[in-house]
Design a protein around this motif. Structure first.
Motif, short mmCIF file in Angstrom:
data_model
loop_
_atom_site.label_atom_id
_atom_site.label_comp_id
_atom_site.label_asym_id
_atom_site.label_seq_id
_atom_site.Cartn_x
_atom_site.Cartn_y
_atom_site.Cartn_z
N GLU A 252 2.83 7.00 3.43
CA GLU A 252 1.45 7.15 2.99
C GLU A 252 1.10 6.19 1.85
O GLU A 252 0.09 5.48 1.93
CB GLU A 252 1.17 8.59 2.57
N PRO A 253 1.90 6.12 0.78
CA PRO A 253 1.52 5.17 -0.28
C PRO A 253 1.54 3.71 0.17
O PRO A 253 0.72 2.91 -0.27
CB PRO A 253 2.56 5.43 -1.39
N SER A 254 2.47 3.35 1.07
CA SER A 254 2.52 1.95 1.51
C SER A 254 1.32 1.61 2.39
O SER A 254 0.80 0.49 2.32
CB SER A 254 3.83 1.67 2.24
N VAL A 255 0.87 2.54 3.20
CA VAL A 255 -0.33 2.29 4.01
C VAL A 255 -1.54 2.13 3.10
O VAL A 255 -2.39 1.26 3.32
CB VAL A 255 -0.54 3.42 5.03
N GLN A 256 -1.63 2.95 2.08
CA GLN A 256 -2.74 2.81 1.14
C GLN A 256 -2.70 1.47 0.42
O GLN A 256 -3.74 0.86 0.14
CB GLN A 256 -2.72 3.96 0.13
N LEU A 257 -1.49 0.98 0.12
CA LEU A 257 -1.37 -0.35 -0.47
C LEU A 257 -1.90 -1.40 0.49
O LEU A 257 -2.68 -2.28 0.09
CB LEU A 257 0.10 -0.63 -0.79
#
Length: 482
Positions: free
Chosen positions: A414-419
């Protein structure tokens, strides 16, 4: 949803999964009587499944295979398409397994592994290269080198030659030879009816136009023929790799801006942002692939020295050695997803902001292994083939941004997709383009057909799709209709 990108991701996914798999179907009983003895089949519970299904680069978002077939002949492929269509069984033909569109994770059906179709033929009299559906980019390097020839190609040796081409076909030699789709002269295609047709500018030209950029949507290409060029510099190149620390990056980005209109055709440049876990700092690596003599590379090396690189290497190599060492996408075993944006101008401040946002993310997530790449190839007359010849639309792209999220801990998804989405929006805002220019081979999957093939091309593309694949059997990863 990122500003400026079209459509609902959920709608796109749900609308483009072709059919519902008929649960309980025994694929061996259904297909085996119509396949040649050399073909292989397996279901996910079979011990040999991993040797039949096509290997996949990323553990992230894989298709949910209900079976796998590794056909031996073109006739086998024709029968598979006809039987699967008649029984409403979704399928996907694969070679290399490098697509990471989010839509792949919603696909359920049979994998058709094209590995047996791995023939490479060079016809010097006709100046042609013909490759089978199972050929990887690494398979063509040495034969072309020995023949003194070249062809527009992607960079990574483990990626499928045809798959890399039919989305556009970019690589370090793009400035010299243009796009892969422009050298693509004809294909042999198994259609939705299981028939096999030859497609070229003379035979079904509207279909050839669509294949040059959206080819996965129209059938299974069993072989493709390309127009060859003479290899430059007797098959030799100069390779330079220079690493810059955070205090030097803005100057590098400003130098890249100065090349927006003067990048030499023989020079391919890639800038990559990564993190050094030993020194605990972000780094910017500039890789140069120079397909020319040493003396014409020296000024580029002098520029790197002037900018103050912290470490670097320069080598004379053959093109065989050059492409053999480009093994980034050939690593497997991690969760990998990515996305892209085409840039029409270099904005140094935005690139510096990308560097700083990446640095913050690296520091906050020690298990993150991803990187961001800026691929810069000369955009000169070699890319100015008339738009009427190919559905690939984005010939005014100067820099291809490719972001790759790489991690082994699933909690980083999730955090990497948001990045990825944050960086994509940031770069789109200063890209110089009012509409997103998405290179379909690098697509995240939520951008939609307008961003992949342009709004201007969609009406014609839709008509070709409706004519040749009315049941929507093909193109699940980046579908024409959303």
């Amino acid at each position: 949803m990122v500003r400026g990108l079209s459509g609902s991701l959920a709608v796109a996914i749900l609308a483009n999964v072709a059919g519902i798999f008929a649960s309980g179907v025994n694929i061996e009983a259904l297909f085996e009587p119509y396949l040649s003895p050399g073909s292989l089949m397996a279901e996910p519970t079979d011990a040999n499944f991993s040797s039949v299904v096509s290997p996949r680069w990323s553990e992230w978002g894989p298709p949910k295979w209900t079976g796998a077939i590794k056909p031996q002949t073109v006739h086998d492929l024709q029968n598979i398409v006809r039987i699967a269509s008649a029984h409403n069984i979704p399928f996907m033909a694969t070679n290399g397994g490098h697509g990471t569109s989010i839509i792949y994770g919603t696909v359920t059906g049979i994998d058709i592994n094209l590995a047996h179709f791995n023939t490479t033929k060079i016809d010097l009299a006709k100046n042609h290269l013909t490759v089978g559906a199972g050929v990887k980019l690494g398979d063509i390097t040495e034969p072309l080198y020995k023949a003194g020839k070249a062809v527009p190609r992607g960079n990574s040796p483990c990626v499928g030659m045809i798959g890399a081409t039919i989305g556009g076909g970019i690589g370090f030699e793009t400035g010299l030879y243009g796009l892969g789709v422009d050298a693509l002269e004809s294909v042999r295609l198994i259609t939705a009816t299981g028939d096999i047709v030859t497609v070229s500018d003379k035979h079904h030209p509207e279909l050839m136009w669509a294949i040059r950029g959206a080819g996965a949507n129209f059938g299974i290409i069993t072989e493709a023929t390309f127009r060859l060029a003479d290899q430059p510099n007797n098959g030799n190149a100069v390779v330079g790799s220079f690493v810059f620390n955070s205090s030097q990056t803005l100057g590098v980005f400003e130098e890249l801006q100065a090349l927006d209109y003067v990048l030499p055709a023989e020079l391919g440049v890639q800038l990559s942002i990564s993190y050094n876990r030993t020194t605990n700092e972000s780094e910017l690596t500039v890789d140069m692939k120079h397909f020319g003599p040493w003396d014409t590379f020296v000024p580029h090396w002098n520029t790197a020295m002037r900018l103050g690189y912290s470490r670097g290497t320069v080598q004379n190599v053959t093109v065989v050695e050059l492409f053999a060492n480009l093994d980034g996408p050939c690593q497997s075993g991690a969760y990998i997803n990515g996305g892209t944006m085409g840039l029409g101008r270099t904005d140094p401040q935005t690139m510096q902001e990308v560097f700083e946002e990446m640095t913050e993310f690296y520091e906050a997530h020690p298990g993150y292994l991803g990187e961001t790449l800026f691929q810069r190839y000369a955009n000169n007359n070699t890319l100015k083939t008339p738009l009427s010849t190919a559905v690939y639309p984005w010939r005014d792209t100067k820099t291809f941004w490719l972001h790759e999220n790489i991690y082994t801990d699933p909690s980083l998804e999730e955090p990497s997709v948001q990045l990825l989405l944050s960086l994509r929006e940031k770069l789109q805002a200063t890209s110089g383009f009012s509409e997103p220019h998405i290179y379909v081979n690098y697509a995240y999957g939520d951008e939609g057909p307008e961003a992949w093939w342009s709004k201007a091309n969609l009406a014609k593309l839709g008509k070709v799709k409706a004519k040749w694949d009315p049941k929507n059997l093909f193109g699940h990863g980046t579908p024409v209709f959303s």
